[in-house]
Design an enzyme around this catalytic site. Structure first.
Site, PDB file in Angstrom:
ATOM      1  N   ASP A   1       0.785  -1.279   0.031  1.00 18.75           N
ATOM      2  CA  ASP A   1      -0.168  -0.073   0.021  1.00 18.75           C
ATOM      3  C   ASP A   1       0.795   1.385   0.080  1.00 18.75           C
ATOM      4  OD1 ASP A   1      -2.407   1.441   2.217  1.00 18.75           O
ATOM      5  OD2 ASP A   1      -2.472   1.199   0.064  1.00 18.75           O
TER       6      ASP A   1
ATOM      7  N   ASP B   1      -9.578  -0.834   3.495  1.00 18.14           N
ATOM      8  CA  ASP B   1      -9.018  -0.331   4.840  1.00 18.14           C
ATOM      9  C   ASP B   1      -9.789  -0.914   5.927  1.00 18.14           C
ATOM     10  OD1 ASP B   1      -8.387   2.890   3.903  1.00 18.14           O
ATOM     11  OD2 ASP B   1      -7.029   1.095   3.760  1.00 18.14           O
TER      12      ASP B   1
END
Lengths: 467, 232
Positions: free
Chosen positions: A258, A385
């Site tokens: 990420d 997330d």
């Protein structure tokens, strides 16, 4: 992810002038009113001297400076509110996941593994197990990367229909199939008798309303609720089907990925955001949770992207092909980007997109921009997330010897990580990955609490000492 | 009660919630470090020796108390810096939250976390089947644990206020008093299961700390009387 400052003005003005001339006007009116108000205050504070020729110029300059300062002040002032707006859904998602894990035993039984993690962890030696889990994680990550790149490529070449269809299929599968399984398991746990017809009705209603809410229009709260439910379902699937070491490794590698994907100039997610900005389009509303409503007139165009984003990977052992596609779609959106848009007129808050791998990132369909409150700025967080935070906490509650202590510790760690990330967002004002900090904290706290704190607390509780 | 405190006083203002969570985080970190030390000590010693283990545990507890107070101090420093930032950002030049409110919230944060860690496994086990004290231990285990936890949470809250006040006005004796009180409370819990030795002093200390904190926050007997009378 992208350099927002340069693109923002075009993006926002473009959107606003195209779609909301009224909004734009009302915003500017409010802004000018505010400026005037502040201006008059300052003049009063300056002990009202007689107005000379120089003063109007000073006022103009002061207006400009005030604007910038006020911009920043307002931004950071609303920072706390936004943090809470994100705390609540993340907390809710985690609570749902933990509650399910604790009560429904289905999700902690080992019923096999996903096709993406072919190596088993039930091996004789520790070394073999470690090797297997590393291979599993590597396979999963490469799948995610491939999916992300595929999605970016599709987006670049405007193959919206493909992405659209992809997302719809994923949403369908997730909303209907997984919730059916979930409902079935809950009924089994509580020994509730239920006939098929009722179940069919319930699931049908749930699914259809979900599809409408997520991909089209719907009340904000309902949208948010659906997104939370989807994320929780996805996280539960992950928790069930990923073996232990693999899960932790994947979490760690995902955060690194990420970070890389969002911040590196050639990262796929960054390119995604840049492309979206160049085209003045919203960034994949489907996979993003937003805390405010933003109505966009040209929703039809954004929907395909959103839908693409949302439906990822139904992790079903049987439907491999579609799953592969879905996962890829989701993996792309992964890179949590937080874009903090400073413009007053712009109501779109920071956008975070999450990596695709989080299967069901439901697109938050075109957030609507309401024109009432010019100061209302939403915050956006990618659904991936949510999913990964919940996976972390869920795994902690499922497999930790410290049980609730560990769960609580991970929960607090993740929230603090989220706070820090939002703070960084406010400082840097560009898209940021939301995973790394929180997941790092979470992992550290999980392992530390499980191995260090737990024996300590056990001994204390045994002797009833208090610290 | 602590949860009630949370809902009525903290849940409204998002800034307070953040401070609360951050406070809980700091407490957690201090716990982590202290258990790390304890763990190392245990590993380095003989696991068969009962007295030694108990002694190590006591040492661990004391050390943990000291660490907690140290982290409270660190948190105070952080909040001071944050207040400066908030003042600079606010429109009218004064901070949206005062240092006393922060002290209160930080105290509650610490207390909640400590209480949660003390109680939650107990609660989870209490849901299951079993008999309390079947092996000759006290039957009041759950009750006393609950009361002790509650008193600790309140104490943390008051200590937070006192501590921050002491740091603000540079009164070192206040800070020392807080630390000593904490040590006494933890030490008294060593008397368990002789509950009268631990619960009673703790409650007395809590009453004292409550009164002190109340006075520090600007209250007085008059305020109290007016408040009580106005309500009814």
């Amino acid at each position: 992810m992208t350099e927002l400052s340069a693109h923002l003005p075009q993006f926002q003005h473009g959107q606003l002038t195209e779609n909301f001339p009224d909004t734009h006007l009302s915003n500017t009116n409010d802004n000018s009113e505010r400026r005037r108000h502040d201006n008059s205050e300052r003049r009063r504070n300056d002990n009202a001297e007689s107005e000379t020729n120089g003063q109007p110029q000073n006022n103009v300059q002061r207006v400009v400076e005030q604007d910038e300062e006020e911009d920043e002040e307002l931004t950071l002032k609303y920072g706390a509110k936004h943090v809470i707006m994100l705390f609540v859904p993340v907390t809710l998602c985690m609570v749902v996941v933990v509650a399910t894990i604790k009560s429904v035993s289905f999700y902690t039984r080992k019923d096999g593994q996903l096709i993406y993690t072919p190596f088993t962890e039930e091996t004789e030696t520790v070394g073999q197990r470690a090797l297997n889990s590393i291979l599993n994680a590597a396979i999963m990550i490469s799948v995610i990367i491939v999916m992300t790149i595929l999605l970016v490529v599709l987006y670049k070449y405007r193959c919206y229909k493909v992405i659209h269809g992809w997302l719809i299929i994923s949403s369908l599968l997730l909303l209907f199939f997984f919730s059916f399984i979930y409902l079935g398991e809950v009924f089994k746990t509580y020994n509730v008798a239920m006939d098929y017809i009722t179940v069919a009705l319930m699931i049908w209603n749930f699914g259809v309303v979900g599809m409408i809410c997520i991909h089209w229009k719907g009340p904000l709260r309902l949208q948010q609720a659906y997104l939370i439910m989807i994320s929780a379902l996805m996280a539960l699937v992950f928790i069930k089907y990923l073996p232990e070491w693999t899960a932790w490794l994947i979490l760690a590698v995902i955060s690194v990925y990420d970070l890389v994907a969002v911040l590196c100039p050639k990262g796929p997610l960054r390119m995604l955001v840049e492309t979206a900005q160049e085209r003045n389009e919203t960034l994949f509303p489907a996979l993003i949770y937003s805390s405010t409503m933003v109505w966009l007139v040209n929703m039809a165009e954004e929907d395909p992207e959103a839908q693409r984003k949302s439906k990822n990977s139904t992790y079903n052992k049987q439907a491999l092909a579609s799953q592969t596609q879905n996962e890829d779609a989701e993996a792309d959106d992964g890179g949590f980007s937080q874009e903090w848009q400073q413009q007053r007129d712009n109501r779109i808050g920071p956008i975070e997109s999450t990596p695709e791998s989080r299967a069901a990132v439901q697109a938050l369909p075109s957030n609507s921009q309401t024109s009432e409150d010019p100061e209302e700025r939403g915050v956006k967080l990618g659904l991936g997330d949510f999913i990964f935070y919940s996976v972390l906490v869920g795994k902690a509650s499922a497999t930790a010897s410290g049980d609730w202590n560990t769960t609580l510790a991970c929960f607090v760690a993740i929230l603090i990580g989220l706070c820090l990330t939002l703070l960084l967002l406010a400082i840097f004002k560009k898209a940021l990955p939301a995973l790394p900090i929180s997941i790092t904290f979470g992992l550290v706290f999980y392992f530390a609490t499980d191995n260090l704190v737990q024996p300590f607390m056990d001994q204390l509780a045994f002797h009833q000492f208090y610290i | 009660p602590a949860f009630g405190l949370f809902i009525f006083t903290i849940a409204r203002d998002p800034l307070r919630i953040i401070i609360l969570i951050a406070g809980a985080f700091f407490w957690l970190v201090s716990l982590l470090l202290s258990s790390l030390i304890w763990f190392i000590a245990v590993k380095a010693s003989d696991p068969q020796d009962e007295r030694l283990q108990k002694g190590l545990l006591i040492f661990g507890v004391m050390f943990s108390v000291l660490l907690q107070e140290a982290f409270r101090f660190l948190y105070y420093k952080l909040l001071r810096k944050a207040i400066e930032g908030l003042v600079a950002l606010s429109e009218d030049g004064c901070s949206p939250i005062s240092i006393q409110q922060m002290a209160y919230v930080a105290g509650v944060g610490f207390g909640l976390m400590s209480g949660a860690f003390s109680m939650i496994n107990l609660l989870a086990d209490a849901l299951g089947p079993g008999t309390v004290g079947i092996h000759g231990d006290s039957q009041l285990y759950f009750l006393t644990s609950a009361f002790m936890t509650m008193v600790l949470i309140f104490l943390h809250t008051f200590w937070g206020i006192l501590f921050f006040h002491g740091c603000e006005h540079r009164r070192w004796w206040e800070i020392a008093a807080v630390v000593i009180m904490h040590l006494i409370v933890s030490g008294s819990s060593f008397c368990n299961p002789l509950y009268v030795g631990s619960l009673v002093p703790s409650y007395l200390l809590m009453a004292a700390a409550a009164a002190w904190a109340y006075l520090l926050s600007g209250g007085s007997a008059q305020n109290l009387r007016r408040f009580l009378l106005c309500k009814c």
